[in-house]
Motif scaffolding. Structure first.
Motif, PDB file in Angstrom:
ATOM      1  N   LYS A 266      44.613  25.566  40.590  1.00 24.69           N
ATOM      2  CA  LYS A 266      45.252  26.847  40.926  1.00 24.69           C
ATOM      3  C   LYS A 266      44.671  27.977  40.078  1.00 24.69           C
ATOM      4  N   SER A 267      44.414  27.687  38.806  1.00 18.62           N
ATOM      5  CA  SER A 267      43.845  28.706  37.931  1.00 18.62           C
ATOM      6  C   SER A 267      42.430  29.070  38.360  1.00 18.62           C
ATOM      7  N   ALA A 268      41.631  28.065  38.773  1.00 16.79           N
ATOM      8  CA  ALA A 268      40.266  28.336  39.233  1.00 16.79           C
ATOM      9  C   ALA A 268      40.277  29.180  40.514  1.00 16.79           C
ATOM     10  N   GLN A 269      41.221  28.899  41.404  1.00 19.47           N
ATOM     11  CA  GLN A 269      41.316  29.706  42.627  1.00 19.47           C
ATOM     12  C   GLN A 269      41.707  31.143  42.311  1.00 19.47           C
ATOM     13  N   ARG A 270      42.591  31.342  41.333  1.00 19.76           N
ATOM     14  CA  ARG A 270      43.008  32.686  40.962  1.00 19.76           C
ATOM     15  C   ARG A 270      41.884  33.441  40.240  1.00 19.76           C
ATOM     16  N   ASP A 271      40.957  32.723  39.650  1.00 17.89           N
ATOM     17  CA  ASP A 271      39.846  33.381  38.955  1.00 17.89           C
ATOM     18  C   ASP A 271      38.954  34.176  39.900  1.00 17.89           C
ATOM     19  N   GLY A 272      39.085  33.968  41.199  1.00 16.60           N
ATOM     20  CA  GLY A 272      38.307  34.746  42.159  1.00 16.60           C
ATOM     21  C   GLY A 272      38.793  36.177  42.320  1.00 16.60           C
ATOM     22  N   LYS A 273      39.956  36.483  41.765  1.00  9.68           N
ATOM     23  CA  LYS A 273      40.492  37.835  41.860  1.00  9.68           C
ATOM     24  C   LYS A 273      39.863  38.729  40.786  1.00  9.68           C
ATOM     25  N   PRO A 274      39.771  40.046  41.044  1.00  4.47           N
ATOM     26  CA  PRO A 274      39.129  40.945  40.075  1.00  4.47           C
ATOM     27  C   PRO A 274      40.015  41.204  38.863  1.00  4.47           C
ATOM     28  N   ASP A 275      39.369  41.569  37.762  1.00  5.00           N
ATOM     29  CA  ASP A 275      40.060  41.991  36.549  1.00  5.00           C
ATOM     30  C   ASP A 275      39.833  43.492  36.350  1.00  5.00           C
TER      31      ASP A 275
END
Length: 419
Positions: A266-275
């Motif tokens: 789940k964390s890896a999938q969320r890493d696709g979002k911008p910062d």
């Protein structure tokens, strides 16, 4: 004078109490007490416990916002010298600013969940280690009790054998016996002495192992064990296997590993979002010029190839951990079944020895001995009957040891107290 008499009487009384305490035999230590001592003092358990406690502090680190940045700028005009143009140009300034990185909502929370799951896995690993050390203590304890019981059997049978040797020598001296029979009996006596020596050697080594597990000094007094006794198993195979699913430490650890990998995915999938990054700066110019105020907003876009690779890796690791959990569960269930069979089969053996073989062998020996004492029997059958008694008593203790050892393994596999 009276004071001296009082002190003398007190000294005599104290000496008597100390002498009585020294004469009292040491009491056996229950195995449960030794396990509790190991849990409190064993260095391996302590080290693993500290490792788990250290892991519990990771979540707070990864869920906290990145460190803010503070900036001081000095912009010169017309010359590289500091503050050049500050009094005659509105481009020269001294700036003070701050910026803050802002991860996409949910990223830090998921990283914290991963850290918490990893801490849970560490805690489960502590339980596995604690269970393993408890099992080692049980096995060493049972082996010591077994050696103590068989040592008593050897001494008891040797005490019976020696008068027979003397009687055989007496018969041989008057021409009523065979020298070969007497020599064979003496060989059996020497073999018993050899077994006694080997028993003491193994018991000394086991005491060293047990003291190491308990974190005791090797110079401390040896640990006395309670006598071996058959413990009935009151749980069915189905009940034991159900306990594995709920309480087995190794299965619990692998189940935590699955949850950790699921959180990692789940964390890896969320890493696709911008910062994002938010910054603000105040720029002070010279007198007579207007100051500057600057607000900035930056966005960092993750590269999709990297994110896709991270997601793919996390997916494979999740599948791997699920298969490892299934394999571990099947292995533990199979081991429970094997130990259950060992317990039930040794229970039958113990019954056969107690109700049949040992009483029959003892009766046969008594009969042969009585016939020999009345000069109606040769010496060889008496010696053979005595060796049968020794063999059956030893085999009974071996079956008892195997029975209790299998129960100790079942306790580790099920996380339950069965003994």
């Amino acid at each position: 004078m009276k004071v001296a008499l009082y002190w003398t009487a007190a000294w005599v009384l104290a000496s008597g109490v100390l002498a009585s305490a020294q004469d009292m035999p040491a009491k056996p230590t229950p195995v449960a007490q030794l396990i509790a001592e190991a849990e409190a003092n064993n260095s391996q358990i302590s080290a693993a416990d500290h490792s788990w406690k250290a892991a519990t502090h990771v979540a707070q680190q990864v869920t906290t916002l990145p460190d803010p940045q503070f900036t001081v700028q000095q912009f010169s005009v017309g010359s590289p010298k500091p503050f050049a143009g500050f009094s005659n140009s509105d481009f020269a300034y001294i700036g003070l600013g701050a910026s803050q990185d802002l991860p996409y909502p949910g990223k830090l929370r998921l990283k914290g969940e991963v850290a918490n799951r990893e801490a849970d896995t560490q805690h489960a690993q502590v339980d596995v280690l604690r269970s393993s050390i408890a099992e080692q203590i049980k096995l060493v304890y049972l082996r010591l009790a077994y050696l103590d019981a068989t040592l008593a059997i050897l001494n008891q049978n040797d005490a019976v054998l020696q008068p027979l040797i003397q009687s055989g020598l007496a018969h041989y001296s008057v021409g009523q016996g065979s020298q070969a029979d007497v020599l064979k009996a003496q060989i059996e006596h020497t073999k018993i002495l050899r077994e006694v020596t080997m028993h003491h050697q193994e018991m000394g080594q086991l005491q060293a192992d047990l003291k190491q597990l308990l974190h005791r000094s090797q110079d401390s007094a040896d640990i006395l064990t309670e006598p071996l006794a058959a413990t009935p198993l009151r749980s069915t195979s189905e009940e034991l296997q159900a306990m594995v699913q709920e309480h087995n430490p190794a299965v619990h650890k692998d189940a935590n590993a699955v949850q950790t990998q699921n959180a990692q995915l789940k964390s890896a999938q969320r890493d696709g979002k911008p910062d994002f990054n938010v910054g603000y700066m105040f720029q002070q110019t010279g007198s007579g010029y207007r100051d500057y105020y600057m607000l900035s907003l930056n966005m960092r876009l993750p590269r999709h190839k990297r994110v896709e690779a991270e997601v793919a890796e996390a997916t494979e690791r999740l599948n791997q951990s699920r298969q490892a959990l299934d394999s571990q569960t099947q292995q533990q269930l199979a081991e429970v079944q094997k130990q259950y069979i060992a317990v039930t089969s040794t229970e039958e053996l113990l019954k056969e020895y107690q109700e049949g073989l040992i009483p029959q062998a003892d009766a046969a020996f008594r009969s042969e001995e009585a016939a020999y004492q009345s000069n109606k029997q040769q010496f060889a059958p008496v010696l053979s009957s005595l060796l049968d008694v020794l063999s059956f008593e030893h085999d009974y203790q071996q079956a008892l040891f195997d029975h209790e050892t299998a129960l100790a393994h079942l306790e580790t596999l099920t996380g339950a107290t069965l003994r």
